[in-house]
Design a protein around this motif. Structure first.
Motif, PDB file in Angstrom:
ATOM      1  N   GLU A   1       0.847  -1.186   0.000  1.00  0.00           N
ATOM      2  CA  GLU A   1       0.000   0.000   0.000  1.00  0.00           C
ATOM      3  C   GLU A   1       0.887   1.242   0.000  1.00  0.00           C
ATOM      4  N   ALA A   2       0.360   2.348  -0.509  1.00  0.00           N
ATOM      5  CA  ALA A   2       1.151   3.579  -0.626  1.00  0.00           C
ATOM      6  C   ALA A   2       1.630   4.032   0.749  1.00  0.00           C
ATOM      7  N   PRO A   3       2.922   4.320   0.894  1.00  0.00           N
ATOM      8  CA  PRO A   3       3.442   4.747   2.188  1.00  0.00           C
ATOM      9  C   PRO A   3       3.048   6.181   2.514  1.00  0.00           C
ATOM     10  N   GLU A   4       3.137   6.523   3.808  1.00  0.00           N
ATOM     11  CA  GLU A   4       2.955   7.912   4.245  1.00  0.00           C
ATOM     12  C   GLU A   4       3.939   8.776   3.470  1.00  0.00           C
ATOM     13  N   GLY A   5       3.531   9.985   3.154  1.00  0.00           N
ATOM     14  CA  GLY A   5       4.469  10.913   2.529  1.00  0.00           C
ATOM     15  C   GLY A   5       4.557  10.774   1.031  1.00  0.00           C
ATOM     16  N   THR A   6       3.659   9.970   0.412  1.00  0.00           N
ATOM     17  CA  THR A   6       3.628   9.922  -1.054  1.00  0.00           C
ATOM     18  C   THR A   6       3.281  11.334  -1.545  1.00  0.00           C
ATOM     19  N   PRO A   7       4.101  11.890  -2.444  1.00  0.00           N
ATOM     20  CA  PRO A   7       3.897  13.291  -2.823  1.00  0.00           C
ATOM     21  C   PRO A   7       2.527  13.531  -3.460  1.00  0.00           C
ATOM     22  N   ASP A   8       1.991  14.747  -3.238  1.00  0.00           N
ATOM     23  CA  ASP A   8       0.738  15.137  -3.887  1.00  0.00           C
ATOM     24  C   ASP A   8       0.910  15.027  -5.392  1.00  0.00           C
ATOM     25  N   GLY A   9      -0.158  14.644  -6.044  1.00  0.00           N
ATOM     26  CA  GLY A   9      -0.120  14.605  -7.510  1.00  0.00           C
ATOM     27  C   GLY A   9       0.283  13.256  -8.064  1.00  0.00           C
ATOM     28  N   VAL A  10       0.786  12.366  -7.213  1.00  0.00           N
ATOM     29  CA  VAL A  10       1.155  11.027  -7.690  1.00  0.00           C
ATOM     30  C   VAL A  10      -0.082  10.130  -7.659  1.00  0.00           C
ATOM     31  N   LEU A  11      -0.324   9.433  -8.748  1.00  0.00           N
ATOM     32  CA  LEU A  11      -1.379   8.428  -8.752  1.00  0.00           C
ATOM     33  C   LEU A  11      -0.775   7.150  -8.178  1.00  0.00           C
ATOM     34  N   ALA A  12      -1.119   6.827  -6.934  1.00  0.00           N
ATOM     35  CA  ALA A  12      -0.553   5.648  -6.267  1.00  0.00           C
ATOM     36  C   ALA A  12      -1.478   4.456  -6.495  1.00  0.00           C
ATOM     37  N   ILE A  13      -0.959   3.420  -7.133  1.00  0.00           N
ATOM     38  CA  ILE A  13      -1.754   2.221  -7.416  1.00  0.00           C
ATOM     39  C   ILE A  13      -1.092   1.059  -6.681  1.00  0.00           C
ATOM     40  N   GLY A  14      -1.606   0.738  -5.507  1.00  0.00           N
ATOM     41  CA  GLY A  14      -1.009  -0.300  -4.670  1.00  0.00           C
ATOM     42  C   GLY A  14      -1.727  -1.634  -4.821  1.00  0.00           C
ATOM     43  N   GLY A  15      -1.168  -2.650  -4.180  1.00  0.00           N
ATOM     44  CA  GLY A  15      -1.796  -3.976  -4.186  1.00  0.00           C
ATOM     45  C   GLY A  15      -1.712  -4.674  -5.530  1.00  0.00           C
ATOM     46  N   VAL A  16      -0.681  -4.339  -6.324  1.00  0.00           N
ATOM     47  CA  VAL A  16      -0.569  -4.913  -7.679  1.00  0.00           C
ATOM     48  C   VAL A  16       0.623  -5.872  -7.739  1.00  0.00           C
ATOM     49  N   ASP A  17       0.348  -7.146  -8.027  1.00  0.00           N
ATOM     50  CA  ASP A  17       1.437  -8.093  -8.277  1.00  0.00           C
ATOM     51  C   ASP A  17       1.792  -7.986  -9.759  1.00  0.00           C
ATOM     52  N   LEU A  18       2.928  -7.393 -10.044  1.00  0.00           N
ATOM     53  CA  LEU A  18       3.308  -7.127 -11.433  1.00  0.00           C
ATOM     54  C   LEU A  18       3.772  -8.368 -12.179  1.00  0.00           C
ATOM     55  N   ALA A  19       3.859  -9.492 -11.489  1.00  0.00           N
ATOM     56  CA  ALA A  19       4.166 -10.738 -12.201  1.00  0.00           C
ATOM     57  C   ALA A  19       2.894 -11.351 -12.783  1.00  0.00           C
ATOM     58  N   ASP A  20       1.760 -10.744 -12.498  1.00  0.00           N
ATOM     59  CA  ASP A  20       0.470 -11.237 -12.992  1.00  0.00           C
ATOM     60  C   ASP A  20      -0.028 -10.306 -14.100  1.00  0.00           C
ATOM     61  N   LEU A  21      -0.233 -10.850 -15.299  1.00  0.00           N
ATOM     62  CA  LEU A  21      -0.526  -9.999 -16.458  1.00  0.00           C
ATOM     63  C   LEU A  21      -1.843  -9.237 -16.316  1.00  0.00           C
ATOM     64  N   ASP A  22      -2.884  -9.884 -15.811  1.00  0.00           N
ATOM     65  CA  ASP A  22      -4.169  -9.188 -15.673  1.00  0.00           C
ATOM     66  C   ASP A  22      -4.039  -8.013 -14.710  1.00  0.00           C
ATOM     67  N   SER A  23      -3.340  -8.238 -13.587  1.00  0.00           N
ATOM     68  CA  SER A  23      -3.154  -7.164 -12.602  1.00  0.00           C
ATOM     69  C   SER A  23      -2.328  -6.030 -13.198  1.00  0.00           C
ATOM     70  N   ALA A  24      -1.277  -6.401 -13.923  1.00  0.00           N
ATOM     71  CA  ALA A  24      -0.414  -5.376 -14.533  1.00  0.00           C
ATOM     72  C   ALA A  24      -1.196  -4.573 -15.568  1.00  0.00           C
ATOM     73  N   ARG A  25      -2.010  -5.260 -16.368  1.00  0.00           N
ATOM     74  CA  ARG A  25      -2.800  -4.556 -17.391  1.00  0.00           C
ATOM     75  C   ARG A  25      -3.784  -3.589 -16.750  1.00  0.00           C
ATOM     76  N   ALA A  26      -4.426  -4.023 -15.673  1.00  0.00           N
ATOM     77  CA  ALA A  26      -5.398  -3.146 -15.002  1.00  0.00           C
ATOM     78  C   ALA A  26      -4.693  -1.884 -14.488  1.00  0.00           C
TER      79      ALA A  26
END
Ligand SMILES: NC(=O)c1ccc[n+]([C@@H]2O[C@H](COP(=O)([O-])OP(=O)(O)OC[C@H]3O[C@@H](n4cnc5c(N)ncnc54)[C@H](OP(=O)(O)O)[C@@H]3O)[C@@H](O)[C@H]2O)c1
Length: 227
Positions: A37-62
């Motif tokens: 999950e996005a840590p405290e202090g993530t700068p304003d304006g960043v679209l933080a997309i957490g909970g994504v296993d990037l080894a999984d193609l469907d999750s990465a595509r989403a």
């Protein structure tokens, strides 16, 4: 200011956070995609997309679709996500080899595949992969890690050729030791000033994602600090 859009994978980690900052300061629209999950202090304006296993193609595509949808397309993918494990062959568990392959190679290949339609649609896309100096020469206990990062280099080389005439450049950096809190804790006696500063490496990633490096594809750039 660039006005372009980038996805930084592993964007919540040590190098990832520095990379997010560098692109933001250069005027990019930034999405950070990561497992946790996005840590405290993530700068304003960043679209933080957490909970994504990037080894999984469907999750990465989403995740890529969400970033490209929110930011009006995608011009660059910076594959920072990955990990390290020190283990000798004699004492280590063999599952470490497949775990590191998944963490370092599969994530980069999967995120790249997922981002490709949007990167091609941008007309001048870039993928920048974070490999490691160990990919060229592995010390004891670094076999599984080095093999996985060598895989990232072969992915870089092959994908650069595949996409050469399709408007997407692919390059890699090979850092030695980055000055992160984890490395300071693991090597308390080291001279941290000789290590690669995250902001300096982030500036290199920004260069390789930017039009300033438009003549460069398939490159493997050693970023050694003074190690
Ligand atoms: N630190 C160094 O000295 C050094 C040297 C050479 C190369 N590198 C490379 O540089 C990159 C960044 O290193 P770092 O020190 O900043 O590491 P880090 O702080 O651990 O950041 C890596 C991030 O990648 C995420 N990640 C791992 N597997 C993932 C997956 N399947 N899906 C989505 N996200 C995933 C991690 O999430 P979790 O924390 O939730 O697992 C973490 O947030 C890595 O690729 C590393 O191998 C580092």
């Amino acid at each position: 200011m660039s006005g372009k859009s980038v996805v930084v994978t592993g964007g919540f980690g040590a190098l990832g956070r520095a990379t997010v900052r560098a692109f933001l300061e250069a005027g990019w629209r930034v999405a950070a995609v990561d497992l946790g999950e996005a840590p405290e202090g993530t700068p304003d304006g960043v679209l933080a997309i957490g909970g994504v296993d990037l080894a999984d193609l469907d999750s990465a595509r989403a995740a890529m679709d969400k970033a490209a949808g929110a930011h009006g397309g995608l011009h660059a993918l910076v594959n920072v996500a990955g990990g390290f494990r020190w283990q000798t062959l004699e004492d280590g568990d063999l599952s470490g080899w497949s775990a590191l392959h998944r963490m370092n190679v599969t994530t980069a290949a999967t995120a790249s595949k997922a981002a490709l339609p949007a990167l091609k649609a941008s007309g001048a896309g870039a993928i920048v992969n974070v490999a490691a100096a160990a990919a060229r020469r592995a010390a004891a206990g670094m076999g599984a890690y080095a093999a996985s990062k060598a895989g990232v280099l072969r992915l870089t080389e092959s994908l650069a050729e595949e996409l050469k005439d399709q408007g997407v450049r692919v390059n890699a950096v090979l850092p030695t030791i980055i000055d992160t809190p984890a490395n300071r804790a693991d090597m308390p006696g080291a001279d941290f000033g000789r290590w690669v500063q995250p902001a300096d490496l982030a500036a290199t990633l920004l260069f390789l994602a930017s039009d300033a490096s438009r003549a460069i594809t398939g490159a493997e750039l050693l970023v050694a600090g003074r190690v």
